[in-house]
Write an enzyme that holds these catalytic residues in place. Sequence first.
Site, PDB file in Angstrom:
ATOM      1  CG  ASP A 203      -0.304  -0.241   2.517  1.00 59.85           C
ATOM      2  OD1 ASP A 203       0.923  -0.432   2.554  1.00 59.85           O
ATOM      3  OD2 ASP A 203      -1.022  -0.241   3.541  1.00 59.85           O
TER       4      ASP A 203
ATOM      5  CG  ASP B  60       2.815  -7.357   6.874  1.00 65.43           C
ATOM      6  OD1 ASP B  60       3.414  -8.353   7.322  1.00 65.43           O
ATOM      7  OD2 ASP B  60       3.237  -6.206   6.999  1.00 65.43           O
TER       8      ASP B  60
ATOM      9  CB  THR C 217       2.065  -6.838   1.452  1.00 67.54           C
ATOM     10  OG1 THR C 217       2.292  -6.864   2.869  1.00 67.54           O
ATOM     11  CG2 THR C 217       0.576  -6.960   1.200  1.00 67.54           C
TER      12      THR C 217
ATOM     13  CG  HIS D 266      14.517 -10.149   6.384  1.00 64.37           C
ATOM     14  ND1 HIS D 266      14.765  -9.581   7.611  1.00 64.37           N
ATOM     15  CD2 HIS D 266      14.098  -9.153   5.581  1.00 64.37           C
ATOM     16  CE1 HIS D 266      14.524  -8.282   7.544  1.00 64.37           C
ATOM     17  NE2 HIS D 266      14.116  -7.997   6.327  1.00 64.37           N
ATOM     18  CB  THR D 267      13.556 -17.345   7.077  1.00 62.63           C
ATOM     19  OG1 THR D 267      12.633 -17.249   8.169  1.00 62.63           O
ATOM     20  CG2 THR D 267      14.974 -17.339   7.609  1.00 62.63           C
TER      21      THR D 267
ATOM     22  CD  GLU E  13       7.832  -7.730  12.330  1.00 66.45           C
ATOM     23  OE1 GLU E  13       9.015  -8.097  12.518  1.00 66.45           O
ATOM     24  OE2 GLU E  13       7.443  -7.237  11.259  1.00 66.45           O
TER      25      GLU E  13
ATOM     26  N   GLY F 121       4.945  -9.120  10.674  1.00 62.81           N
ATOM     27  CA  GLY F 121       3.606  -8.549  10.677  1.00 62.81           C
ATOM     28  C   GLY F 121       3.719  -7.111  11.136  1.00 62.81           C
TER      29      GLY F 121
END
Length: 360
Positions: A117, A142, A140, A284-285, A237, A185
Site C-alpha cells: 500500500d 502481511d 505484501t 527475513h526467512t 512482531e 507482521g
Amino acid sequence: MGEMKRIGILTSGGDCAGLNAIIRAVVCRAAGGYGWKVMGIRQATQGLMSDPPQIMTLEPDKVDHLLTMGGTILGTTNKGDPFAFPMPDGTVRDRSEDIIAGYRQLGLDAIIGIGGDGSLAILRRIAQQGDLNLVAIPKTIDNDIGITENSIGFDTAVNIATEALDRLHFTAASHSRVMILEVMGRDAGHIAISAGIAGGADVVLIPEIAYTLENVCQQIQERQSQGKNYCLIVVSEAVCTPDGETVTNTNALGQCRLGGIGEHLADQISACIGAETRVTVLGHTQRGGIPSPLDRLTASAFGVAAVELIAEGLYDRMVTWQNRQVVSVPIAEAISYYRAVDPNGTLVKTARGLGICLGD
C-alpha cells in the site's frame, strides 16, 4: 497483435516470494502474446531517477527460469521517498519529476508497479502528477491490502512459519519447554493467526487483540495440568508488551525496527511461572526462498491480468483476487482499505473453537 507498445515493470518495497513469477507472467503475455517490448526497471523508482534510466530488456526466453526463483531480479527498495529523497549532502529533494522524466525518456506507454500500500500510494501520486499510465499489482507478506483476498508473498510466508512450528513441536516436547515463534507482521497479525492455526499452536498473540500475561501463563499451566509438558506460542512482531509498549531494536545505522517481543515474553513467562522458554525469530526467512504453488499461481494470474488491462487501455487500476477470480479496482480504492485481522472473523473464531488462547 495490435499496436506495438513499450511497457515498464518495477518491484517496490520489501521483497517477497512470487515477484519473479509476476515478472515472468508479464513478459510471457506482453512480449510473447502481444509482441510488446518489456523493460524491467532496476531498484524500483531509483532506476527511473538515474540518467540514463537503469533497465534490463525482458524477453520470454530469458524469464522461463523465474517461476520458482525467490526475490526479484529487478531489485527493489523500501527507502528513499521520491518526494523527499535523501541527498549525499544530507538535504532532501523532491525527485518525482526525475522519475517522470525517466518514464518519458524510455518512451513507455505504461508501467506496471508491484508493491504494497505504501509503495503503490507513492507510485500513484507520481503517475497522477505526470499523467503516466500505471497498472498495479499487490504484494505484501502481511496480506493487509484489504480489497484483495490474496497478496503475493503471503502464502509463502505462512508456509514457512507453519513449517517452523512443525519443527518446534518435537524439540519443545523433548525438553518440556515453552517455545515462542516470533513472525513478521508490521501492523497486522495475518501470518501469526494463519500459521498458528495451521501449525497447531497453543497460544497466538496478534496486535488486533489485547492480551494479558496472566492469561498466557494460565494456558501454559492448564496444559501442564493435563499432562502436556510443552507449549507453542506464536507472536506477531507488532504485538506490544502487556503494558502497551512497542518493542523495537535500533541498529548501528540508527535504523529502528520492530522486533524483540518474543524475548520480552520469554523473560516474563519464565519469571511468572518458572517455565523454561526459548525463542525463535523467523525474520527475513519468511520473505525468501521458493514461492509456494499458490503464490506462483496468483502471481501468474496477476501478471497476465495486468497486461490485459494495458491492452484494454484501463489505467490507474490494481488487479485483485476476489471470489476465486482476478478483477481490477481503482488503485485509490484498493490502498485506502486496510485490512487487519478481524477479531470477530472466521480465523479468530476458528482459533477459539480449537482451544487456542489469544491472550484475552
